[in-house]
Scaffold this motif. Structure first.
Motif, PDB file in Angstrom:
ATOM      1  N   VAL A   1       0.851  -1.165   0.000  1.00 61.30           N
ATOM      2  CA  VAL A   1       0.000   0.000   0.000  1.00 61.30           C
ATOM      3  C   VAL A   1       0.907   1.241   0.000  1.00 61.30           C
ATOM      4  CG1 VAL A   1      -0.212   0.044   2.534  1.00 61.30           C
ATOM      5  CG2 VAL A   1      -1.975   1.102   1.102  1.00 61.30           C
ATOM      6  N   GLN A   2       0.494   2.242  -0.782  1.00 56.58           N
ATOM      7  CA  GLN A   2       1.254   3.497  -0.829  1.00 56.58           C
ATOM      8  C   GLN A   2       0.561   4.498   0.092  1.00 56.58           C
ATOM      9  OE1 GLN A   2       0.207   2.104  -4.111  1.00 56.58           O
ATOM     10  NE2 GLN A   2       1.995   0.836  -3.639  1.00 56.58           N
ATOM     11  N   LEU A   3       1.368   5.225   0.853  1.00 59.57           N
ATOM     12  CA  LEU A   3       0.839   6.151   1.842  1.00 59.57           C
ATOM     13  C   LEU A   3       1.357   7.557   1.591  1.00 59.57           C
ATOM     14  CD1 LEU A   3       1.432   3.985   5.038  1.00 59.57           C
ATOM     15  CD2 LEU A   3      -0.656   4.158   3.695  1.00 59.57           C
ATOM     16  N   TYR A  31      -4.925  -3.123   7.232  1.00 58.51           N
ATOM     17  CA  TYR A  31      -3.621  -2.908   7.848  1.00 58.51           C
ATOM     18  C   TYR A  31      -3.768  -2.243   9.216  1.00 58.51           C
ATOM     19  CZ  TYR A  31      -1.739  -3.544   3.111  1.00 58.51           C
ATOM     20  OH  TYR A  31      -1.412  -4.035   1.878  1.00 58.51           O
ATOM     21  N   ALA A  32      -2.874  -2.596  10.114  1.00 63.19           N
ATOM     22  CA  ALA A  32      -2.677  -1.729  11.273  1.00 63.19           C
ATOM     23  C   ALA A  32      -1.952  -0.482  10.782  1.00 63.19           C
ATOM     24  CB  ALA A  32      -1.843  -2.436  12.334  1.00 63.19           C
ATOM     25  N   TYR A  94       5.310  10.638  10.466  1.00 65.01           N
ATOM     26  CA  TYR A  94       5.153   9.640   9.419  1.00 65.01           C
ATOM     27  C   TYR A  94       3.976   8.727   9.747  1.00 65.01           C
ATOM     28  CZ  TYR A  94      10.075  10.809   8.498  1.00 65.01           C
ATOM     29  OH  TYR A  94      11.256  11.456   8.236  1.00 65.01           O
ATOM     30  N   CYS A  95       3.230   8.344   8.732  1.00 68.82           N
ATOM     31  CA  CYS A  95       2.285   7.255   8.926  1.00 68.82           C
ATOM     32  C   CYS A  95       2.859   6.011   8.257  1.00 68.82           C
ATOM     33  CB  CYS A  95       0.904   7.584   8.372  1.00 68.82           C
ATOM     34  SG  CYS A  95       0.824   7.900   6.598  1.00 68.82           S
ATOM     35  N   ALA A  96       2.466   4.868   8.776  1.00 73.25           N
ATOM     36  CA  ALA A  96       2.975   3.606   8.276  1.00 73.25           C
ATOM     37  C   ALA A  96       1.905   2.540   8.408  1.00 73.25           C
ATOM     38  CB  ALA A  96       4.227   3.203   9.046  1.00 73.25           C
ATOM     39  N   ALA A  97       2.001   1.522   7.566  1.00 74.29           N
ATOM     40  CA  ALA A  97       1.032   0.436   7.556  1.00 74.29           C
ATOM     41  C   ALA A  97       1.722  -0.895   7.802  1.00 74.29           C
ATOM     42  CB  ALA A  97       0.298   0.400   6.216  1.00 74.29           C
ATOM     43  N   SER A  98       1.063  -1.733   8.579  1.00 70.55           N
ATOM     44  CA  SER A  98       1.599  -3.034   8.923  1.00 70.55           C
ATOM     45  C   SER A  98       0.576  -4.115   8.605  1.00 70.55           C
ATOM     46  CB  SER A  98       1.934  -3.084  10.422  1.00 70.55           C
ATOM     47  OG  SER A  98       2.267  -4.384  10.818  1.00 70.55           O
ATOM     48  N   ASP A 110       5.800  -2.086   7.128  1.00 74.27           N
ATOM     49  CA  ASP A 110       6.428  -2.294   5.824  1.00 74.27           C
ATOM     50  C   ASP A 110       6.318  -1.093   4.903  1.00 74.27           C
ATOM     51  OD1 ASP A 110       4.780  -5.341   6.254  1.00 74.27           O
ATOM     52  OD2 ASP A 110       6.956  -5.134   6.355  1.00 74.27           O
ATOM     53  N   ASP A 111       5.235  -0.364   5.032  1.00 72.92           N
ATOM     54  CA  ASP A 111       4.976   0.728   4.103  1.00 72.92           C
ATOM     55  C   ASP A 111       4.914   2.043   4.871  1.00 72.92           C
ATOM     56  OD1 ASP A 111       2.729  -1.631   2.769  1.00 72.92           O
ATOM     57  OD2 ASP A 111       4.609  -1.037   1.830  1.00 72.92           O
TER      58      ASP A 111
END
Length: 122
Positions: A1-3, A31-32, A94-98, A110-111
């Motif tokens: 996924v792109q954020l 995603y979390a 930053y936001c991030a997805a797991s 990861d993203d």
């Protein structure tokens, strides 16, 4: 996924900002999502997290009671509402997805979005 994170800016102490994390390429509900921040000369700090299963949230002690993380599934976005901002909140956020159901450590994400700068200063 792109954020893509957005919404940063400069506010005085006590002010508020809402950061947005827009997702593309996949459904962010799967995603979390975590918000992290990094101040100059400091390590990246995880501050707010929302699970993929039931939207359980967790907060770092430094922001608990002042920040709120929430999803907007219709818009495929996650927000971080920040209030009662302090100078020590100044950082790149930053936001991030797991793919884990819930994660609080950056190594489980990861993203990542590109970061948005928040400056709290009078």
């Amino acid at each position: 996924v792109q954020l893509q994170a957005s919404g940063g800016g400069s506010v005085p102490p006590g002010g508020s900002l809402r950061l947005s994390c827009a997702a593309s390429g996949d459904t962010l509900d799967d995603y979390a999502v975590g918000w992290f921040r990094q101040a100059p000369g400091k390590e990246r700090e995880g501050i707010s997290f929302i699970s993929s299963s039931d939207d359980t949230t967790e907060y770092a002690r430094s922001v608990k009671g002042r920040f709120t993380i929430a999803r907007d599934s219709a818009k495929n976005m996650v927000y971080l509402q920040m209030s009662s901002l302090k100078p020590e909140d100044t950082a790149v956020y930053y936001c991030a997805a797991s793919t884990f159901t819930m994660a609080t450590l950056p190594g489980f994400y990861d993203d990542w979005g590109q970061g948005t700068l928040v400056t709290v200063s009078s």
